[in-house]
Design a protein around this motif. Structure first.
Motif, PDB file in Angstrom:
ATOM      1  N   ASP A 415       0.824  -1.146  -0.071  1.00 40.49           N
ATOM      2  CA  ASP A 415      -0.035   0.066  -0.017  1.00 40.49           C
ATOM      3  C   ASP A 415       0.733   1.160  -0.021  1.00 40.49           C
ATOM      4  O   ASP A 415       0.392   2.231  -0.334  1.00 40.49           O
ATOM      5  CB  ASP A 415      -0.951  -0.146   1.081  1.00 40.49           C
ATOM      6  CG  ASP A 415      -2.010  -1.049   1.191  1.00 40.49           C
ATOM      7  OD1 ASP A 415      -2.182  -1.909  -0.072  1.00 40.49           O
ATOM      8  OD2 ASP A 415      -2.787  -1.500   2.163  1.00 40.49           O
ATOM      9  N   SER A 416       2.057   1.209   0.349  1.00 37.70           N
ATOM     10  CA  SER A 416       2.984   2.530   0.395  1.00 37.70           C
ATOM     11  C   SER A 416       3.652   2.612  -0.858  1.00 37.70           C
ATOM     12  O   SER A 416       4.294   3.597  -0.911  1.00 37.70           O
ATOM     13  CB  SER A 416       3.810   2.647   1.575  1.00 37.70           C
ATOM     14  OG  SER A 416       5.058   1.774   1.429  1.00 37.70           O
ATOM     15  N   GLY A 417       3.609   1.731  -1.861  1.00 39.95           N
ATOM     16  CA  GLY A 417       4.366   1.719  -2.971  1.00 39.95           C
ATOM     17  C   GLY A 417       6.001   1.725  -2.722  1.00 39.95           C
ATOM     18  O   GLY A 417       6.516   2.220  -3.457  1.00 39.95           O
ATOM     19  N   GLY A 418       6.424   1.057  -1.389  1.00 38.45           N
ATOM     20  CA  GLY A 418       7.681   1.205  -1.224  1.00 38.45           C
ATOM     21  C   GLY A 418       8.090   2.344  -0.340  1.00 38.45           C
ATOM     22  O   GLY A 418       9.424   2.178   0.061  1.00 38.45           O
ATOM     23  N   GLU A 419       7.284   3.413   0.313  1.00 40.95           N
ATOM     24  CA  GLU A 419       7.763   4.499   0.784  1.00 40.95           C
ATOM     25  C   GLU A 419       7.955   3.880   2.438  1.00 40.95           C
ATOM     26  O   GLU A 419       8.952   4.393   2.935  1.00 40.95           O
ATOM     27  CB  GLU A 419       6.615   5.373   0.891  1.00 40.95           C
ATOM     28  CG  GLU A 419       6.461   6.163  -0.598  1.00 40.95           C
ATOM     29  CD  GLU A 419       5.547   7.468  -0.513  1.00 40.95           C
ATOM     30  OE1 GLU A 419       5.148   7.702   0.748  1.00 40.95           O
ATOM     31  OE2 GLU A 419       5.142   7.966  -1.177  1.00 40.95           O
ATOM     32  N   CYS A 420       7.387   2.852   2.705  1.00 43.22           N
ATOM     33  CA  CYS A 420       7.455   2.249   4.121  1.00 43.22           C
ATOM     34  C   CYS A 420       7.668   3.228   5.098  1.00 43.22           C
ATOM     35  O   CYS A 420       8.615   3.020   6.121  1.00 43.22           O
ATOM     36  CB  CYS A 420       8.584   1.253   4.296  1.00 43.22           C
ATOM     37  SG  CYS A 420      10.175   1.670   3.584  1.00 43.22           S
ATOM     38  N   GLY A 421       7.224   4.494   5.137  1.00 42.08           N
ATOM     39  CA  GLY A 421       7.199   5.365   6.387  1.00 42.08           C
ATOM     40  C   GLY A 421       8.243   6.389   6.136  1.00 42.08           C
ATOM     41  O   GLY A 421       8.113   7.442   6.974  1.00 42.08           O
ATOM     42  N   VAL A 422       9.215   6.139   5.321  1.00 43.88           N
ATOM     43  CA  VAL A 422      10.209   7.021   5.143  1.00 43.88           C
ATOM     44  C   VAL A 422       9.771   8.520   4.833  1.00 43.88           C
ATOM     45  O   VAL A 422      10.229   9.352   5.508  1.00 43.88           O
ATOM     46  CB  VAL A 422      11.190   6.728   4.414  1.00 43.88           C
ATOM     47  CG1 VAL A 422      12.521   7.417   4.123  1.00 43.88           C
ATOM     48  CG2 VAL A 422      11.775   5.368   4.597  1.00 43.88           C
ATOM     49  N   ALA A 423       9.155   8.808   3.684  1.00 44.12           N
ATOM     50  CA  ALA A 423       8.715   9.919   3.356  1.00 44.12           C
ATOM     51  C   ALA A 423       7.841  10.647   4.438  1.00 44.12           C
ATOM     52  O   ALA A 423       7.929  11.953   4.528  1.00 44.12           O
ATOM     53  CB  ALA A 423       8.036   9.739   1.971  1.00 44.12           C
ATOM     54  N   TYR A 424       6.931   9.735   4.816  1.00 46.42           N
ATOM     55  CA  TYR A 424       6.037  10.404   5.690  1.00 46.42           C
ATOM     56  C   TYR A 424       6.571  10.905   7.028  1.00 46.42           C
ATOM     57  O   TYR A 424       6.217  12.028   7.396  1.00 46.42           O
ATOM     58  CB  TYR A 424       4.799   9.222   6.619  1.00 46.42           C
ATOM     59  CG  TYR A 424       4.130   9.536   7.632  1.00 46.42           C
ATOM     60  CD1 TYR A 424       3.080  10.557   7.997  1.00 46.42           C
ATOM     61  CD2 TYR A 424       4.539   9.230   8.927  1.00 46.42           C
ATOM     62  CE1 TYR A 424       2.594  10.776   8.620  1.00 46.42           C
ATOM     63  CE2 TYR A 424       3.931   9.373  10.058  1.00 46.42           C
ATOM     64  CZ  TYR A 424       2.849  10.251   9.881  1.00 46.42           C
ATOM     65  OH  TYR A 424       2.265  10.685  11.300  1.00 46.42           O
ATOM     66  N   GLU A 425       7.380  10.451   7.660  1.00 49.00           N
ATOM     67  CA  GLU A 425       8.225  10.794   8.902  1.00 49.00           C
ATOM     68  C   GLU A 425       9.173  11.918   8.559  1.00 49.00           C
ATOM     69  O   GLU A 425       9.539  12.687   9.381  1.00 49.00           O
ATOM     70  CB  GLU A 425       9.083   9.418   9.581  1.00 49.00           C
ATOM     71  CG  GLU A 425       8.096   8.502  10.482  1.00 49.00           C
ATOM     72  CD  GLU A 425       8.968   7.519  11.254  1.00 49.00           C
ATOM     73  OE1 GLU A 425       8.874   7.912  12.517  1.00 49.00           O
ATOM     74  OE2 GLU A 425       9.393   6.512  10.693  1.00 49.00           O
ATOM     75  N   SER A 426       9.562  11.824   7.401  1.00 54.01           N
ATOM     76  CA  SER A 426      10.612  12.961   7.020  1.00 54.01           C
ATOM     77  C   SER A 426       9.637  14.223   6.918  1.00 54.01           C
ATOM     78  O   SER A 426      10.182  15.233   7.410  1.00 54.01           O
ATOM     79  CB  SER A 426      11.094  12.671   5.531  1.00 54.01           C
ATOM     80  OG  SER A 426      12.064  11.602   5.690  1.00 54.01           O
TER      81      SER A 426
END
Length: 640
Positions: A415-426
Motif C-alpha cells: 500500500d505504501s508503494g515502497g515508501e515504508c514510512g520514510v517519506a511520511y516521517e521525513s
C-alpha cells in the motif's frame, strides 16, 4: 485504505515468495485492476516500448505560456499544441519532471508493476499528469486552423489544427517538460517535446507546516521543503530565530524486494529536495505569532501567522479531525490515484480555520496517497499549506504511508508503494518516541490525545502496546479529564470491504485498554465515510445516548461504561457506501459524504459535529458530558 483488496494481498504475498524462487506470476483476478488501482485510465498507460510516431507533422510545435521567463513557484500554464495535420482523439500531452526522464517507457518487465495492480505484460509510462487534446473542444473540428502552405493560386495545401490546455504546476525543484503523444494511453507513440522549462528558484523554501512538540504549548515545530541543503532559519515573534536541521531521503531508503522494484524505489521516484525543520521556543499558550522561513541566499517565504493551542489543563479547546485525504489535480489532468473530495475538504477546513477558533488539525492516516510516486508529496503539501501553516497539523500513520513487504509492517501489503514510512516521517515530524516508532501522546487543554500506529506491531508483548498501557495509566484526569484515542484502522465499521475493514486480532488486543483506562472517544479512518457508535465494547452497546434539550444525542459519562467510536475517513478518497440494511446495533449514525469532524471541549462537555465539506452543514452531532473532575484524581481503570 483505498488500495487493498483480498486478491491484491494474496497476489503480493505470492510475488514476494517469487523473489526467493523462480515462479511465474499468477493469472490476473477479474476485479483486481479496478479495486486495486482506482479508476484513472492513465494509470495503465504504455503496454509497449515507446517509439516515435510514423510520419509526424513537420509543423508540430508546443508552446508554453511563460513568456520566456522561468517558472514561478505555482502557475497555471497554458500549453498550446499547434501544427497537427490530422487531429486525433487519441492525441495527448504529458507533463514530466525532471525533463531528463526517459519517455521511451520504463525498461522493466510487467511483473514489476503487479504490486500496483497492473498485470499487463509490459510496463506503465512513468510520467504524469496527462490530458487529451480533446479537452479543447475545437481540436477535432479544427476550429483553430492555420494554413502552413499555399499553392500558386493561393489555395491552402497544408492546413493544421491546434489545441490549448491548462496545466497546474508547483515548484518541484527540478525542471518540467511537456511531451506530445498519439495513440492514446493504450498504444502511445512520441510526437514532440517542448524542451525543458526551469523554475526561477528551485531552492525556494516552500510548504511550511506546523506541529506541536509537547503539551506545554510553549514551542512549535515548523517543517518546510527547499532545494538547498544548507541550514536555513525561521524568524518569529519579535527578533527571535531558530536554525533548521536538514534531512532528505534517497531511492536507497525506499523499500522493495529482490526482482520486484517498488514505485518509490524505481519508476515513481522523484528527488524530494531537502526537508528543513526548526523549533520555535519561548512561546505562550493561546497567543498568536508571525513568522517567515528561508535564508538570504535562497529567499524567504511570505510572512505567516499562527496561534498556539492552549496548554494542558486549560479549560477549553477546539480541533478538526479527518483521515484519508490525499490530493486531486487543480487542472483537468488525469494522474495516478486521484482523491476527488480532497480539494473540497481542504477548502472547507481552511474556511473553518478562518471563521472559527481551531487549535489543531488531526489528519489520521493515508496522508498524501503518493504511494511511491514521490512528486505527489509536493502537490499534497501545496494543498494543505493554507491549513498547516496556521496552526499545528498533527498526523497519524496509515497503511498508504507504511505498509510494504519486508518492512516490518503488521500488514504485508504494497500500500505504501515502497515508501515504508520514510517519506511520511521525513515530512511530518511528530513528538514520537523515536524513528519508525510513530506513536505519541500530547495534551491540549482538557484533552489527553493518544495517537497509535495500526501498521506497527500492537500485540500485548510489543513495544507499542507497552507504551500505550504506560501512557494511558499515567493520565492525570484532574488536568485532562478527557482521553481521546486515535489510530488509522478502525475497530468498528458497517461498510463491507474486501478484505474486511476490521482486524479482530487488533480489536482483541487493543480494545481492552480503551475500557480499562476509561477512554472517552475513539477516532479512526481507513474506511472512507463517517460512522458513529453507541458506547460500545466487544460489539455490545454498554449504554446509549439520550437527546438533550436541543435534540442532540448525549452520552453521560458520569458513570463510565465504554468508549464511543467515530470513523472520520471521509477526507477525500472515493466514498465507501453503506449496505442498505445495517444489522449492527452499535451503529447509530452513518454518513457517506466528504467531510471532517469538528470538536469543541470544555472540562465537562465535549461536542462532536461531522461537517459536510460541500455544504458546510452539520450532518451528525453528539456530545459527551461528565462532572468536573476531583482536584487530584488520577487515571481510573475499569476492568472488563
Amino acid at each position: 485504505m483505498g488500495l487493498s483488496s483480498g486478491s491484491g494481498v494474496s497476489l503480493f504475498v505470492l510475488l514476494s515468495l517469487c523473489a526467493a524462487v523462480s515462479c511465474s506470476p499468477p493469472p490476473p483476478p477479474e476485479m483486481l485492476h479496478e479495486s486495486f488501482v482506482g479508476k484513472s485510465e492513465f494509470r495503465t498507460v504504455n503496454r509497449k516500448r515507446l517509439a516515435s510516431c510514423p510520419n509526424p507533422s513537420p509543423y508540430l510545435t508546443i508552446n508554453v505560456s511563460t513568456g520566456g521567463a522561468p517558472l514561478p513557484d505555482e502557475a497555471f500554464l497554458t500549453v498550446t499544441v499547434a501544427g497537427a495535420l490530422r487531429p486525433d482523439g487519441d492525441d495527448w500531452v504529458a507533463m514530466i519532471t525532471p525533463s531528463s526522464s526517459s519517455v521511451s517507457g520504463c525498461p522493466l518487465s510487467g511483473a514489476n508493476y503487479a504490486q500496483t495492480g497492473d498485470l499487463a505484460h509490459l510496463p506503465l509510462l512513468c510520467h504524469y499528469p496527462a490530458q487529451h487534446l480533446t479537452r479543447d473542444p475545437g481540436y477535432l473540428g479544427c476550429k483553430n486552423a492555420t494554413c502552413q502552405k499555399r499553392d500558386a493560386s493561393g489555395a491552402c495545401r497544408a492546413r493544421t489544427c491546434a489545441a490549448t490546455l491548462t496545466f497546474h504546476v508547483v515548484n518541484f525543484r527540478t525542471d518540467v517538460e511537456f511531451v506530445l503523444f498519439s495513440g492514446g494511453f493504450a498504444t502511445p507513440c512520441l510526437l514532440k517535446r517542448s524542451g525543458a522549462l526551469r523554475f526561477a528558484n528551485p531552492a525556494r523554501p516552500l510548504y511550511g507546516h506546523l506541529s506541536s512538540t509537547d503539551s506545554t504549548a510553549t514551542s512549535m515545530r515548523l517543517t518546510w521543503v527547499s532545494g538547498d541543503w544548507r541550514p536555513q532559519q525561521v524568524q518569529y515573534g519579535v527578533g527571535k530565530s531558530a536554525t533548521s536541521q536538514v534531512s532528505t531521503f534517497t531511492q536507497k531508503d525506499m523499500c522493495g524486494i529482490p526482482v520486484l522494484p517498488s514505485p518509490a524505489k524505481d519508476f515513481g521516484w522523484h528527488d524530494p529536495g531537502f526537508i528543513h525543520t526548526a523549533v520555535m521556543t519561548g512561546l505562550q499558550p493561546s497567543q498568536s505569532y508571525s513568522y517567515r522561513y528561508g535564508s538570504d541566499s535562497v529567499g524567504w517565504s511570505g510572512t505567516e501567522k499562527f496561534r498556539m493551542p492552549p496548554g494542558a489543563g486549560a479549560n477549553e479547546t477546539s480541533f478538526v479531525i479527518y483521515g484519508d485525504m490525499g490530493k486531486a489535480p487543480l487542472d483537468p489532468s488525469v494522474e495516478h490515484y486521484i482523491q476527488p473530495g480532497s480539494i473540497s475538504v481542504a477548502k472547507a477546513v481552511a474556511k473553518e480555520i478562518q471563521t472559527r477558533k481551531v487549535d489543531s488539525v488531526f489528519h489520521i492516516g493515508d496522508i498524501s496517497y503518493a504511494t511511491g510516486f514521490l512528486v505527489e508529496w509536493d502537490f499534497f503539501l501545496h494543498l494543505i499549506t493554507p491549513l498547516a501553516s496556521q496552526g499545528p497539523y498533527m498526523t497519524a500513520i496509515g497503511n498508504h504511508e507504511r505498509d510494504y513487504a519486508e518492512s516490518g509492517s503488521v500488514y504485508v501489503t504494497p500500500d505504501s508503494g515502497g515508501e515504508c514510512g520514510v517519506a511520511y516521517e521525513s515530512y511530518f515530524r511528530m513528538p514520537t518516541v523515536s524513528k519508525d516508532k510513530p506513536w505519541y501522546s500530547i495534551e491540549q487543554s482538557s484533552i489527553h490525545f493518544i495517537v497509535m500506529s495500526t501498521e506497527h506491531e500492537w500485540s500485548e508483548k510489543s513495544d507499542q502496546y507497552k507504551w500505550m498501557n504506560q501512557d494511558l495509566s499515567s493520565v492525570n484526569r484532574s488536568r485532562t479529564p478527557w482521553v481521546i484515542f486515535i489510530g488509522h484502522r478502525p475497530m468498528y465499521s458497517s461498510h463491507v470491504g474486501i478484505p474486511v475493514n476490521v482486524d479482530l486480532i487488533f480489536v482483541n488486543s487493543v480494545e481492552p485498554l480503551l475500557l480499562k483506562y476509561q477512554v472517552d472517544l475513539v477516532f479512526f479512518g481507513h474506511v472512507h465515510n463517517y460512522e458513529r457508535t453507541c458506547a460500545v465494547y466487544k460489539s455490545i452497546c454498554k449504554s446509549m445516548p439520550k437527546k438533550d434539550a436541543s435534540g442532540i444525542d448525549t452520552y453521560d459519562n458520569s458513570k463510565y461504561t465504554a468508549p464511543v467510536h467515530a470513523i472520520v475517513g471521509a477526507g477525500g478518497f472515493s466514498l465507501d457506501k453503506f449496505p442498505k440494511i445495517v444489522w449492527n446495533k452499535w451503529s447509530l449514525s452513518r454518513v457517506s459524504e466528504f467531510g471532517y469532524a469538528r470538536v469543541h471541549a470544555t472540562r465537562t462537555d465535549m461536542l462532536v459535529q461531522f461537517v459536510s465539506s460541500s455544504t458546510m452543514e452539520v450532518r451528525d452531532q453528539f456530545r459527551i458530558v461528565k462532572p468536573a473532575p476531583a482536584t487530584k484524581l488520577q487515571s481510573q481503570t475499569v476492568h472488563p
